[in-house]
Motif scaffolding. Structure first.
Motif, PDB file in Angstrom:
ATOM      1  N   VAL A 222       0.841  -1.203   0.000  1.00 54.55           N
ATOM      2  CA  VAL A 222       0.000   0.000   0.000  1.00 54.55           C
ATOM      3  C   VAL A 222       0.875   1.252   0.000  1.00 54.55           C
ATOM      4  O   VAL A 222       0.614   2.214  -0.726  1.00 54.55           O
ATOM      5  N   VAL A 223       1.933   1.234   0.799  1.00 56.89           N
ATOM      6  CA  VAL A 223       2.822   2.398   0.880  1.00 56.89           C
ATOM      7  C   VAL A 223       3.547   2.623  -0.439  1.00 56.89           C
ATOM      8  O   VAL A 223       3.657   3.760  -0.918  1.00 56.89           O
ATOM      9  N   ALA A 224       4.030   1.544  -1.042  1.00 61.54           N
ATOM     10  CA  ALA A 224       4.714   1.670  -2.328  1.00 61.54           C
ATOM     11  C   ALA A 224       3.773   2.234  -3.390  1.00 61.54           C
ATOM     12  O   ALA A 224       4.155   3.102  -4.192  1.00 61.54           O
ATOM     13  N   GLU A 225       2.532   1.770  -3.377  1.00 68.97           N
ATOM     14  CA  GLU A 225       1.555   2.258  -4.351  1.00 68.97           C
ATOM     15  C   GLU A 225       1.195   3.722  -4.083  1.00 68.97           C
ATOM     16  O   GLU A 225       1.014   4.508  -5.006  1.00 68.97           O
ATOM     17  N   LEU A 226       1.111   4.086  -2.805  1.00 69.56           N
ATOM     18  CA  LEU A 226       0.816   5.475  -2.444  1.00 69.56           C
ATOM     19  C   LEU A 226       1.910   6.408  -2.958  1.00 69.56           C
ATOM     20  O   LEU A 226       1.625   7.452  -3.554  1.00 69.56           O
ATOM     21  N   ILE A 227       3.164   6.023  -2.737  1.00 65.91           N
ATOM     22  CA  ILE A 227       4.288   6.844  -3.188  1.00 65.91           C
ATOM     23  C   ILE A 227       4.250   7.028  -4.698  1.00 65.91           C
ATOM     24  O   ILE A 227       4.445   8.135  -5.215  1.00 65.91           O
ATOM     25  N   ALA A 228       3.969   5.934  -5.412  1.00 63.82           N
ATOM     26  CA  ALA A 228       3.908   6.010  -6.873  1.00 63.82           C
ATOM     27  C   ALA A 228       2.727   6.862  -7.327  1.00 63.82           C
ATOM     28  O   ALA A 228       2.854   7.691  -8.235  1.00 63.82           O
ATOM     29  N   ARG A 229       1.577   6.675  -6.691  1.00 63.52           N
ATOM     30  CA  ARG A 229       0.367   7.398  -7.093  1.00 63.52           C
ATOM     31  C   ARG A 229       0.497   8.897  -6.862  1.00 63.52           C
ATOM     32  O   ARG A 229       0.034   9.705  -7.672  1.00 63.52           O
ATOM     33  N   ARG A 230       1.149   9.263  -5.755  1.00 62.20           N
ATOM     34  CA  ARG A 230       1.303  10.680  -5.429  1.00 62.20           C
ATOM     35  C   ARG A 230       2.457  11.326  -6.193  1.00 62.20           C
ATOM     36  O   ARG A 230       2.588  12.547  -6.202  1.00 62.20           O
ATOM     37  N   GLY A 231       3.268  10.508  -6.838  1.00 59.51           N
ATOM     38  CA  GLY A 231       4.405  11.047  -7.572  1.00 59.51           C
ATOM     39  C   GLY A 231       5.492  11.597  -6.666  1.00 59.51           C
ATOM     40  O   GLY A 231       6.257  12.488  -7.069  1.00 59.51           O
ATOM     41  N   TRP A 232       5.582  11.075  -5.446  1.00 60.86           N
ATOM     42  CA  TRP A 232       6.596  11.556  -4.511  1.00 60.86           C
ATOM     43  C   TRP A 232       7.980  11.093  -4.931  1.00 60.86           C
ATOM     44  O   TRP A 232       8.173   9.928  -5.289  1.00 60.86           O
ATOM     45  N   ARG A 233       8.940  11.984  -4.903  1.00 60.00           N
ATOM     46  CA  ARG A 233      10.309  11.669  -5.309  1.00 60.00           C
ATOM     47  C   ARG A 233      11.070  11.038  -4.145  1.00 60.00           C
ATOM     48  O   ARG A 233      12.018  11.598  -3.610  1.00 60.00           O
ATOM     49  N   THR A 234      10.607   9.893  -3.769  1.00 59.32           N
ATOM     50  CA  THR A 234      11.227   9.137  -2.694  1.00 59.32           C
ATOM     51  C   THR A 234      11.037   7.667  -3.002  1.00 59.32           C
ATOM     52  O   THR A 234      10.599   7.310  -4.093  1.00 59.32           O
ATOM     53  N   HIS A 235      11.354   6.802  -2.064  1.00 57.13           N
ATOM     54  CA  HIS A 235      11.314   5.363  -2.322  1.00 57.13           C
ATOM     55  C   HIS A 235      10.779   4.668  -1.082  1.00 57.13           C
ATOM     56  O   HIS A 235      10.888   5.197   0.038  1.00 57.13           O
ATOM     57  N   GLU A 236      10.194   3.493  -1.284  1.00 59.73           N
ATOM     58  CA  GLU A 236       9.650   2.774  -0.142  1.00 59.73           C
ATOM     59  C   GLU A 236      10.713   2.321   0.850  1.00 59.73           C
ATOM     60  O   GLU A 236      10.404   1.887   1.963  1.00 59.73           O
ATOM     61  N   SER A 237      12.010   2.423   0.481  1.00 59.65           N
ATOM     62  CA  SER A 237      13.082   2.089   1.413  1.00 59.65           C
ATOM     63  C   SER A 237      13.381   3.241   2.372  1.00 59.65           C
ATOM     64  O   SER A 237      14.146   3.084   3.325  1.00 59.65           O
ATOM     65  N   ASN A 238      12.772   4.396   2.145  1.00 58.63           N
ATOM     66  CA  ASN A 238      12.962   5.543   3.028  1.00 58.63           C
ATOM     67  C   ASN A 238      12.489   5.181   4.439  1.00 58.63           C
ATOM     68  O   ASN A 238      11.451   4.535   4.597  1.00 58.63           O
TER      69      ASN A 238
END
Length: 220
Positions: free
Chosen positions: A107-123
């Protein structure tokens, strides 16, 4: 100023100041004799930053050394310095590998991708979010994920306000201090305000009887 004055002005005991000097967190004072050294306002500011990272940010001494190393590296871009600080402000890593953690991670990985955030799920912050969502799933509140975009909208507004505040600073050490304040103290401020609004919203939605009782008592 002498070390005793530095201690008085910052509230940090002299032995602790000497420990920070030995660990390389605080530069040595300017020697005026074999057993005496003078300290400047720069030392005072660095000492206050160390205490903010330790007491407010919850960082360990080793992590503080890494952050200060980034601050003192003139070749390090400001974005990287700020990232070095923010990355150390998360909670300890957890190795949970249950179904809830896997689902929350997705869910978090998909949220980051959907929002276009310039970060990574490893943050580290993504890890914190994953653990929080997994905990909600375990206690039967997995539907909370439906609110994530609402939370993300609010988080983006707050983050922009934080960085607008940070952007007013010039010196790198002030930038780092601002990140600590904006991320940690700002989070405390936001959470406190959120609780206040929760009380207000609850009173408006569910507190009609209480309000009526209060009005009755005032009238009496």
């Amino acid at each position: 100023m002498r070390i005793s004055e530095l201690s008085r002005r910052t509230g940090v005991p002299v032995p602790t100041i000497k420990y920070y000097v030995r660990e390389g967190l605080l530069p040595s004072g300017e020697l005026t004799s074999p057993n005496q050294a003078n300290y400047s306002e720069t030392h005072e500011r660095r000492l206050r930053l160390i205490r903010a990272l330790l007491d407010v940010g919850g960082l360990k001494v080793a992590a503080i050394a890494e952050v200060l190393g980034a601050v003192d590296d003139p070749a390090r871009p400001v974005h990287k310095v700020l990232g070095a600080v923010a990355d150390r402000l998360g909670t300890a890593h957890s190795d949970d590998d249950d179904a809830e953690s896997a689902a929350a991670s997705a869910v978090v990985a998909e949220l980051i991708a959907r929002r276009g955030w310039r970060t990574h799920e490893s943050n580290p912050a993504a890890g914190d979010l994953t653990r929080a969502l997994a905990a909600m799933w375990r206690v039967g509140h997995g539907a909370f994920v439906e609110l994530l975009d609402d939370y993300a909208d609010a988080a983006e507004l707050v983050a922009r306000a934080d960085l607008d505040y940070v952007g007013r600073r010039v010196a790198v050490d002030e930038l780092v201090e601002s990140v600590v304040i904006g991320t940690v103290l700002g989070e405390a401020v936001f959470n406190a305000m959120r609780r206040l609004v929760h009380v207000d919203a609850s009173a408006r939605l569910f507190g009609r009887d209480t309000a009526a009782e209060t009005e009755s008592k005032v009238a009496d």
